[in-house]
Design a protein around this motif. Structure first.
Motif, PDB file in Angstrom:
ATOM      1  N   TYR A 298       0.835  -1.192   0.000  1.00  0.00           N
ATOM      2  CA  TYR A 298       0.000   0.000   0.000  1.00  0.00           C
ATOM      3  C   TYR A 298       0.875   1.249   0.000  1.00  0.00           C
ATOM      4  O   TYR A 298       1.994   1.244   0.505  1.00  0.00           O
ATOM      5  CB  TYR A 298      -0.892   0.021   1.245  1.00  0.00           C
ATOM      6  N   ALA A 299       0.333   2.322  -0.548  1.00  0.00           N
ATOM      7  CA  ALA A 299       1.024   3.613  -0.544  1.00  0.00           C
ATOM      8  C   ALA A 299       0.720   4.342   0.766  1.00  0.00           C
ATOM      9  O   ALA A 299      -0.374   4.212   1.314  1.00  0.00           O
ATOM     10  CB  ALA A 299       0.557   4.456  -1.719  1.00  0.00           C
ATOM     11  N   VAL A 300       1.700   5.091   1.241  1.00  0.00           N
ATOM     12  CA  VAL A 300       1.522   5.942   2.421  1.00  0.00           C
ATOM     13  C   VAL A 300       1.761   7.381   1.969  1.00  0.00           C
ATOM     14  O   VAL A 300       2.840   7.710   1.489  1.00  0.00           O
ATOM     15  CB  VAL A 300       2.508   5.567   3.553  1.00  0.00           C
ATOM     16  N   ASP A 301       0.720   8.203   2.089  1.00  0.00           N
ATOM     17  CA  ASP A 301       0.819   9.614   1.723  1.00  0.00           C
ATOM     18  C   ASP A 301       0.691  10.450   2.990  1.00  0.00           C
ATOM     19  O   ASP A 301      -0.087  10.115   3.883  1.00  0.00           O
ATOM     20  CB  ASP A 301      -0.305  10.006   0.758  1.00  0.00           C
ATOM     21  N   ARG A 302       1.442  11.538   3.049  1.00  0.00           N
ATOM     22  CA  ARG A 302       1.428  12.410   4.234  1.00  0.00           C
ATOM     23  C   ARG A 302       1.163  13.849   3.786  1.00  0.00           C
ATOM     24  O   ARG A 302       1.777  14.330   2.841  1.00  0.00           O
ATOM     25  CB  ARG A 302       2.769  12.344   4.949  1.00  0.00           C
ATOM     26  N   PHE A 303       0.237  14.489   4.492  1.00  0.00           N
ATOM     27  CA  PHE A 303      -0.125  15.868   4.195  1.00  0.00           C
ATOM     28  C   PHE A 303      -0.305  16.640   5.490  1.00  0.00           C
ATOM     29  O   PHE A 303      -0.522  16.057   6.544  1.00  0.00           O
ATOM     30  CB  PHE A 303      -1.446  15.932   3.400  1.00  0.00           C
ATOM     31  N   ARG A 304      -0.285  17.952   5.380  1.00  0.00           N
ATOM     32  CA  ARG A 304      -0.623  18.832   6.499  1.00  0.00           C
ATOM     33  C   ARG A 304      -1.967  19.459   6.174  1.00  0.00           C
ATOM     34  O   ARG A 304      -2.193  19.935   5.065  1.00  0.00           O
ATOM     35  CB  ARG A 304       0.410  19.943   6.683  1.00  0.00           C
ATOM     36  N   GLY A 305      -2.856  19.461   7.148  1.00  0.00           N
ATOM     37  CA  GLY A 305      -4.161  20.089   6.978  1.00  0.00           C
ATOM     38  C   GLY A 305      -4.045  21.597   7.022  1.00  0.00           C
ATOM     39  O   GLY A 305      -2.966  22.156   7.244  1.00  0.00           O
ATOM     40  N   ALA A 306      -5.156  22.285   6.828  1.00  0.00           N
ATOM     41  CA  ALA A 306      -5.184  23.749   6.782  1.00  0.00           C
ATOM     42  C   ALA A 306      -4.664  24.374   8.081  1.00  0.00           C
ATOM     43  O   ALA A 306      -4.110  25.469   8.071  1.00  0.00           O
ATOM     44  CB  ALA A 306      -6.602  24.231   6.502  1.00  0.00           C
TER      45      ALA A 306
ATOM     46  N   ARG B  68      -1.928  14.567   8.505  1.00  0.00           N
ATOM     47  CA  ARG B  68      -2.860  13.577   7.956  1.00  0.00           C
ATOM     48  C   ARG B  68      -2.033  12.541   7.205  1.00  0.00           C
ATOM     49  O   ARG B  68      -1.189  12.884   6.375  1.00  0.00           O
ATOM     50  CB  ARG B  68      -3.874  14.225   7.034  1.00  0.00           C
ATOM     51  N   ILE B  69      -2.276  11.275   7.523  1.00  0.00           N
ATOM     52  CA  ILE B  69      -1.558  10.174   6.886  1.00  0.00           C
ATOM     53  C   ILE B  69      -2.598   9.288   6.209  1.00  0.00           C
ATOM     54  O   ILE B  69      -3.595   8.902   6.832  1.00  0.00           O
ATOM     55  CB  ILE B  69      -0.766   9.350   7.925  1.00  0.00           C
ATOM     56  N   TYR B  70      -2.386   9.001   4.945  1.00  0.00           N
ATOM     57  CA  TYR B  70      -3.306   8.169   4.176  1.00  0.00           C
ATOM     58  C   TYR B  70      -2.627   6.858   3.811  1.00  0.00           C
ATOM     59  O   TYR B  70      -1.526   6.861   3.243  1.00  0.00           O
ATOM     60  CB  TYR B  70      -3.738   8.884   2.894  1.00  0.00           C
TER      61      TYR B  70
END
Length: 82
Positions: A57-65, A70-72
């Protein structure tokens, strides 16, 4: 506090997770397996989930507003593949 979004078998759910430090993609996959096995993911309780379920699976990481992490965790998709 981070939010882990797990997509598995056509379902997706957000789970708040307390992380003391940055975690590797391998750790994210392990945490997801443990959460699902224990019933900690809304709508997903699979006590016999295999350790290697999220291996590819892929692991994506983002910062919210507001700067929240947030980790997907999601299946890889073949968009753009030939």
């Amino acid at each position: 506090m981070a939010t882990l979004n797990i997509t598995y078998d056509g379902m997706s759910a957000d789970v708040p997770v307390e992380l003391d430090r940055p975690v590797s993609d391998t750790d994210v996959r392990r945490i997801a397996v443990e959460l699902i096995r224990s019933g900690g993911v809304p709508g997903m309780h699979l006590s016999q989930l295999r350790d290697e379920t999220f291996q590819h699976y892929a692991v994506d990481r983002f910062r919210g507003a507001r700067g929240e992490e947030r980790i997907y965790l999601r299946p890889k998709v073949p968009f753009g593949a030939r």
